[in-house]
Design a protein around this motif. Structure first.
Motif, PDB file in Angstrom:
ATOM      1  N   HIS A  46      49.560 -48.528 -53.273  1.00 19.70           N
ATOM      2  CA  HIS A  46      50.497 -49.133 -52.324  1.00 19.70           C
ATOM      3  C   HIS A  46      51.230 -50.256 -53.052  1.00 19.70           C
ATOM      4  O   HIS A  46      50.603 -51.215 -53.514  1.00 19.70           O
ATOM      5  N   LEU A  47      52.537 -50.149 -53.169  1.00 23.13           N
ATOM      6  CA  LEU A  47      53.351 -51.155 -53.841  1.00 23.13           C
ATOM      7  C   LEU A  47      54.032 -52.014 -52.789  1.00 23.13           C
ATOM      8  O   LEU A  47      54.737 -51.503 -51.918  1.00 23.13           O
ATOM      9  N   VAL A  48      53.812 -53.322 -52.838  1.00 21.97           N
ATOM     10  CA  VAL A  48      54.390 -54.261 -51.872  1.00 21.97           C
ATOM     11  C   VAL A  48      55.643 -54.874 -52.491  1.00 21.97           C
ATOM     12  O   VAL A  48      55.620 -55.375 -53.615  1.00 21.97           O
ATOM     13  N   VAL A  49      56.734 -54.825 -51.735  1.00 24.36           N
ATOM     14  CA  VAL A  49      58.027 -55.326 -52.206  1.00 24.36           C
ATOM     15  C   VAL A  49      58.514 -56.433 -51.281  1.00 24.36           C
ATOM     16  O   VAL A  49      58.499 -56.280 -50.060  1.00 24.36           O
ATOM     17  N   HIS A  50      58.927 -57.563 -51.866  1.00 19.64           N
ATOM     18  CA  HIS A  50      59.534 -58.674 -51.118  1.00 19.64           C
ATOM     19  C   HIS A  50      60.885 -58.981 -51.745  1.00 19.64           C
ATOM     20  O   HIS A  50      60.969 -59.165 -52.960  1.00 19.64           O
ATOM     21  N   ASP A  51      61.901 -59.025 -50.933  1.00 12.61           N
ATOM     22  CA  ASP A  51      63.263 -59.336 -51.402  1.00 12.61           C
ATOM     23  C   ASP A  51      63.688 -58.451 -52.571  1.00 12.61           C
ATOM     24  O   ASP A  51      64.293 -58.905 -53.531  1.00 12.61           O
ATOM     25  N   GLY A  52      63.329 -57.173 -52.515  1.00 13.35           N
ATOM     26  CA  GLY A  52      63.747 -56.222 -53.540  1.00 13.35           C
ATOM     27  C   GLY A  52      62.953 -56.288 -54.823  1.00 13.35           C
ATOM     28  O   GLY A  52      63.301 -55.639 -55.806  1.00 13.35           O
ATOM     29  N   LYS A  53      61.854 -57.065 -54.850  1.00 16.56           N
ATOM     30  CA  LYS A  53      61.047 -57.198 -56.061  1.00 16.56           C
ATOM     31  C   LYS A  53      59.606 -56.805 -55.761  1.00 16.56           C
ATOM     32  O   LYS A  53      59.042 -57.205 -54.743  1.00 16.56           O
ATOM     33  N   ALA A  54      59.006 -56.029 -56.648  1.00 14.95           N
ATOM     34  CA  ALA A  54      57.605 -55.658 -56.515  1.00 14.95           C
ATOM     35  C   ALA A  54      56.754 -56.900 -56.763  1.00 14.95           C
ATOM     36  O   ALA A  54      56.884 -57.556 -57.788  1.00 14.95           O
ATOM     37  N   VAL A  55      55.907 -57.239 -55.790  1.00 12.42           N
ATOM     38  CA  VAL A  55      55.094 -58.450 -55.918  1.00 12.42           C
ATOM     39  C   VAL A  55      53.603 -58.168 -55.920  1.00 12.42           C
ATOM     40  O   VAL A  55      52.810 -59.027 -56.308  1.00 12.42           O
ATOM     41  N   GLN A  56      53.197 -56.981 -55.468  1.00 14.71           N
ATOM     42  CA  GLN A  56      51.767 -56.705 -55.373  1.00 14.71           C
ATOM     43  C   GLN A  56      51.513 -55.210 -55.420  1.00 14.71           C
ATOM     44  O   GLN A  56      52.286 -54.426 -54.898  1.00 14.71           O
ATOM     45  N   LEU A  57      50.427 -54.832 -56.057  1.00 11.26           N
ATOM     46  CA  LEU A  57      50.011 -53.440 -56.132  1.00 11.26           C
ATOM     47  C   LEU A  57      48.598 -53.349 -55.590  1.00 11.26           C
ATOM     48  O   LEU A  57      47.705 -54.060 -56.058  1.00 11.26           O
ATOM     49  N   GLU A  58      48.382 -52.500 -54.589  1.00 12.02           N
ATOM     50  CA  GLU A  58      47.057 -52.304 -54.017  1.00 12.02           C
ATOM     51  C   GLU A  58      46.599 -50.893 -54.351  1.00 12.02           C
ATOM     52  O   GLU A  58      47.319 -49.930 -54.109  1.00 12.02           O
ATOM     53  N   VAL A  59      45.419 -50.790 -54.948  1.00 13.96           N
ATOM     54  CA  VAL A  59      44.888 -49.502 -55.371  1.00 13.96           C
ATOM     55  C   VAL A  59      43.596 -49.240 -54.597  1.00 13.96           C
ATOM     56  O   VAL A  59      42.668 -50.045 -54.645  1.00 13.96           O
ATOM     57  N   THR A  60      43.556 -48.131 -53.890  1.00 10.70           N
ATOM     58  CA  THR A  60      42.351 -47.702 -53.189  1.00 10.70           C
ATOM     59  C   THR A  60      41.887 -46.415 -53.849  1.00 10.70           C
ATOM     60  O   THR A  60      42.608 -45.431 -53.862  1.00 10.70           O
ATOM     61  N   GLU A  61      40.693 -46.451 -54.402  1.00  8.36           N
ATOM     62  CA  GLU A  61      40.156 -45.277 -55.084  1.00  8.36           C
ATOM     63  C   GLU A  61      38.991 -44.725 -54.295  1.00  8.36           C
ATOM     64  O   GLU A  61      38.114 -45.465 -53.856  1.00  8.36           O
ATOM     65  N   ARG A  62      38.985 -43.431 -54.086  1.00  8.96           N
ATOM     66  CA  ARG A  62      37.918 -42.771 -53.330  1.00  8.96           C
ATOM     67  C   ARG A  62      37.060 -41.975 -54.297  1.00  8.96           C
ATOM     68  O   ARG A  62      37.558 -41.311 -55.191  1.00  8.96           O
ATOM     69  N   ARG A  63      35.774 -42.031 -54.080  1.00 10.69           N
ATOM     70  CA  ARG A  63      34.830 -41.241 -54.880  1.00 10.69           C
ATOM     71  C   ARG A  63      34.115 -40.277 -53.967  1.00 10.69           C
ATOM     72  O   ARG A  63      33.601 -40.654 -52.937  1.00 10.69           O
ATOM     73  N   ARG A  64      34.105 -39.038 -54.359  1.00 12.12           N
ATOM     74  CA  ARG A  64      33.494 -37.997 -53.550  1.00 12.12           C
ATOM     75  C   ARG A  64      32.186 -37.559 -54.184  1.00 12.12           C
ATOM     76  O   ARG A  64      32.093 -37.371 -55.392  1.00 12.12           O
ATOM     77  N   PHE A  65      31.181 -37.376 -53.333  1.00 15.82           N
ATOM     78  CA  PHE A  65      29.868 -36.945 -53.781  1.00 15.82           C
ATOM     79  C   PHE A  65      29.547 -35.604 -53.151  1.00 15.82           C
ATOM     80  O   PHE A  65      29.783 -35.382 -51.963  1.00 15.82           O
ATOM     81  N   ASN A  66      29.004 -34.702 -53.935  1.00 17.45           N
ATOM     82  CA  ASN A  66      28.573 -33.407 -53.412  1.00 17.45           C
ATOM     83  C   ASN A  66      27.119 -33.540 -52.945  1.00 17.45           C
ATOM     84  O   ASN A  66      26.283 -34.055 -53.681  1.00 17.45           O
ATOM     85  N   PRO A  67      26.814 -33.048 -51.724  1.00 20.13           N
ATOM     86  CA  PRO A  67      25.429 -33.166 -51.221  1.00 20.13           C
ATOM     87  C   PRO A  67      24.457 -32.287 -51.978  1.00 20.13           C
ATOM     88  O   PRO A  67      24.751 -31.362 -52.632  1.00 20.13           O
TER      89      PRO A  67
END
Length: 67
Positions: A46-67
């Protein structure tokens, strides 16, 4: 699930104003997105933009486990 927040706002005290203005304003955000993508298998960026400038990058990583 792992969540990382990367601040892309320039450090105001690290470099003189003339050298900050000379750099490409999109280079650092693109490099951060590329770095986040390299190690990710599942997740979201997720890239956050304020006044046309990228100010923050949020990374959510998911890990999957097999039962």
């Amino acid at each position: 699930m792992t969540f990382r927040k990367i601040d892309l706002a320039p450090d105001r005290g690290s470099a003189p104003a003339h050298s900050r203005e000379a750099t490409d304003p999109i280079a650092e955000p693109l490099a951060a997105v590329a770095k986040a993508l390299k190690g990710m298998r599942y997740g979201a960026i997720h890239l956050v933009v304020h006044d046309g400038k990228a100010v923050q990058l949020e990374v959510t990583e998911r890990r999957r486990f097999n039962p």
